[in-house]
Design an enzyme around this catalytic site. Sequence first.
Site, PDB file in Angstrom:
ATOM      1  NE  ARG A 159      -0.774-127.553 -24.278  1.00 37.71           N
ATOM      2  CZ  ARG A 159      -0.332-126.356 -24.631  1.00 37.71           C
ATOM      3  NH1 ARG A 159      -0.675-125.299 -23.940  1.00 37.71           N
ATOM      4  NH2 ARG A 159       0.418-126.202 -25.687  1.00 37.71           N
ATOM      5  CE1 TYR A 187      -3.180-122.067 -14.669  1.00 35.16           C
ATOM      6  CE2 TYR A 187      -2.702-123.322 -16.657  1.00 35.16           C
ATOM      7  CZ  TYR A 187      -2.742-122.117 -15.979  1.00 35.16           C
ATOM      8  OH  TYR A 187      -2.335-120.967 -16.597  1.00 35.16           O
ATOM      9  N   GLY A 230       1.228-120.988 -31.060  1.00 30.01           N
ATOM     10  CA  GLY A 230       0.461-120.092 -30.195  1.00 30.01           C
ATOM     11  C   GLY A 230       0.685-118.653 -30.606  1.00 30.01           C
ATOM     12  NE  ARG A 231       5.238-117.397 -27.654  1.00 31.47           N
ATOM     13  CZ  ARG A 231       6.489-117.578 -27.266  1.00 31.47           C
ATOM     14  NH1 ARG A 231       7.129-116.606 -26.654  1.00 31.47           N
ATOM     15  NH2 ARG A 231       7.105-118.724 -27.470  1.00 31.47           N
ATOM     16  CB  SER A 285      -1.183-123.311 -29.220  1.00 30.43           C
ATOM     17  OG  SER A 285      -0.802-124.104 -28.137  1.00 30.43           O
ATOM     18  N   PRO A 286      -4.002-123.603 -27.666  1.00 35.55           N
ATOM     19  CG  PRO A 286      -4.088-125.022 -25.818  1.00 35.55           C
ATOM     20  CD  PRO A 286      -3.672-124.966 -27.245  1.00 35.55           C
ATOM     21  CD  GLN A 315      -6.290-126.141 -22.782  1.00 29.90           C
ATOM     22  OE1 GLN A 315      -6.385-124.951 -22.504  1.00 29.90           O
ATOM     23  NE2 GLN A 315      -5.129-126.734 -23.030  1.00 29.90           N
ATOM     24  CB  CYS A 320      -5.639-117.554 -21.462  1.00 29.13           C
ATOM     25  SG  CYS A 320      -6.853-117.983 -20.269  1.00 29.13           S
TER      26      CYS A 320
END
Length: 783
Positions: A618, A570, A711-712, A411-412, A489, A414
């Site tokens: 997304r 966002y 992700g995590r 997963s994207p 992304q 940051c």
Amino acid sequence: MKVAIIGGGPAGLYAAILLKKQRPGADITVYERNRADDTFGFGVVFSDATLDNFEKHDPPSYRRITQEFAYWDDIAVHFRGTVHRVGGNGFCGCSRSKLLLILQERARELGVVLHFEVDIDDESRFVDADLVLIADGINSRFREKHVDHFQPEVDLRSNKFAWMGSTKPLDAFTFIFQETEWGPFIAHAYQYEAGHSTWIFETDPETFERAGLTGLDETQSAARMAEIFGWFLDGHKLLTNRSMWRNFPMIRSKRWVKGNMVLLGDAKASAHFSIGSGTKLAMEDAIALAQAMQNAPSTDAALDLYEHGRREEVEKTQHAADVSLVWFEHVDRFWDFDPVQFAFGVMTRSKAITYDNLRLRAPDFVAEVEKSFAKQVRDNGFDVDTEKPVVPLFQPFRLREMEVANRAVMSPMCMYSAREGVPTDFHLVHYGSRAIGGAGLIFTEMTCVSRDARITPGCAGLWNDEQEAAWRRIVDFVHGNSAAKICLQLGHAGRKGATKLMWDGIDRPLDEGGWDVVSASPLPYFPDSQVPREIDRAGMNAVRDSFVAAAERGERCGFDMLELHCAHGYLLASFISPLTNTRTDAYGGSLENRLRFPLEIFEALRLAWPSHKPMSVRISATDWADGGITGDDAVTIARAFADAGVDLVDVSTGQTVRDAQPIYGRMFQTPFSDQVRNEARVATMCVGNITTADQANTILAAGRADLVALGRPHLIDPFFTMKAAAWYGAKDAFCPPQYLPGMDQIFRNSVRDRQDLEELRIKAKPKTRAELKAEATKPLAAE
Ligand SMILES: Cc1cc2nc3c(=O)[nH]c(=O)nc-3n(C[C@H](O)[C@H](O)[C@H](O)COP(=O)(O)OP(=O)(O)OC[C@H]3O[C@@H](n4cnc5c(N)ncnc54)[C@H](O)[C@@H]3O)c2cc1C
Ligand SMILES: Cc1cc2nc3c(=O)[nH]c(=O)nc-3n(C[C@H](O)[C@H](O)[C@H](O)COP(=O)(O)O)c2cc1C
């Protein structure tokens, strides 16, 4: 001690029994408005685990109950002429009236006073009682009388249902999904004693109307059901007993206790019949209350302990019931599924049962699921083995001309580690190692389209040559050293920009060095956040152009895919949600208007991005907040992007407003992916607290998503996918030649580890009561 109990259902009677056992000197009286032997309702079900609980708390009633029970192990799913059976479920059924008679008898034996045909309408007659139990069922008069105090939330569900009975014998918990000229009907049926079964019929309100059920009396509607399910009933009659069609009320009460009055059972909280837990919850409430009375120093403290100690367990069951009822309400989403995949969806609908779990219990069924999945992949042009297929997670997938070798996605995320938007060696190692670790597709973190589009000073960007060169190095490494594809992304932070690095305070405004931020409307994220400027048309043009320029740079870098970030509050998300968009121009108001700018950007990108390469978007499929985006809106949003040429919707949720109330849990966003995929008919990627390959296989096999992002889990385990490949024996999974000896070893060890674990699980699993009964009644083999 004096205890008054209003309601002689399972909750009231069982509480009377347990309290009387604990305090033989107490004066305990149950008031029931019906006669002792009124026989409303048909059967009730309990799982083996619930029966274990009853055995522990009152062995005499447990013994009597279980003597009367019908046991079964299998769940059978009938759909479009097929039947799939899954064993190892361990359930028992019993007649509701017999259960009540057993509990009454046991209560009397202990010295509880039972008054029948007494309808209590005023609790003031119990002023001298130390404790008043309100166990008066789902339409509780006393909960409603003190509605301001108990604050019940009653959610009347849309589907219609009716309880009926039959003499039809059944050897499994039976679900029948029946196509009719009016729409789908569902029967949930199980035997509760020899020659008697419970039948709950369910349908959506439109089908109910079309089938002409409105206005029919009990007998007439039973006749209509008998026509529909006659092929299965084999001439057995449907029996009625207060079998009116109703809408199920999901009830959650904020408070359970008022002074010395306490709510128990359906009066305080209900759980949908599709998970068969109403009577279980009622009796387990009684257990929890009795335990609290045993352990606490005073009645007040005991009631407090009951209310706070029991709530989580009840809410967990209610959550499972909610997920299950939503599945049944939207069964039409799956109506064109292959029957075996449909049956897999029924079995795994409320998350308690997973792929691995079913593989252990019903290997043939899961083998059929795997073959069906592989066949769909083959039908999509992949030369995959359909006889001995690999698990769904390791089946390939195609978007336009991009093929991914498996369905595991990074997963994207940051990393907040770029310098002036330039990815560093950290990023090379970070993305490179996840690609080597076997994920089929890697997403970059949100890569910002301009300096002012960044969330934090550490965010990566793609607006200058230096950044382009750094990204190209990463993409080249991924392509040169792994089988992974890599998706860029692109995003703009909007009002969440100019904030601190995650570890310094996520979404908190920068103390210094910030920049001006823009959003759909001038609403700050936190009250003390920077107030964004409402972006004007010139600003929108500039943002659009910077997205296009970044995409062109992305293409030069060699990215395989492009994602437009329209989630998490966002800039583009701020247009979509009504909570963050209060504009009065063509970009505010209706959802169509709010989507206009994000779609404009998407369309501009689609033109700039090579047509053979896929694009995703997304979205936050819900804002988890009143008045915000809902799952139904997400379907409309997904359709709009699909019409504009999106290939995949990356279904996330929330992070739009500060006061959102997300319901977290395992795979908690998957229902939204399911809804978007199967209503908007667009490929989806789901994400969110998916931590095991087992869960990923469950989601994919049930058709709830096409790709699964983690992700995590990927942050702490770059080799998540390779390990899963070894576990499931996916031999063709990519491994860089440098690492082959390690791969050989883990594959060898996994076969043994897997066998050991499965043997352990089988050994550790106690026999179900159905199995024990079958063994006890098996004729002895001749010596
Ligand atoms: C008629 C009926 C049929 C059902 N059929 C089935 C079934 O076939 N299978 C199944 O699994 N579940 C069935 N259920 C639902 C399931 O049994 C409930 O989830 C479970 O019974 C909850 O237990 P309870 O003790 O909280 O409430 P209930 O079982 O509803 O018991 C509440 C009792 O309180 C009494 N009462 C209400 N108000 C007053 C008053 N003012 N004064 C005195 N007494 C009062 C009611 O008559 C009732 O007996 C049925 C429920 C009902 C009411
Ligand atoms: C530290 C961190 C950074 C994230 N960065 C991004 C991001 O840049 N873009 C994005 O779309 N989602 C981002 N997310 C959300 C994740 O992609 C993912 O949806 C979320 O972590 C839930 O999935 P998980 O439970 O597998 O971690 C981020 C999440 C975390 C925890």
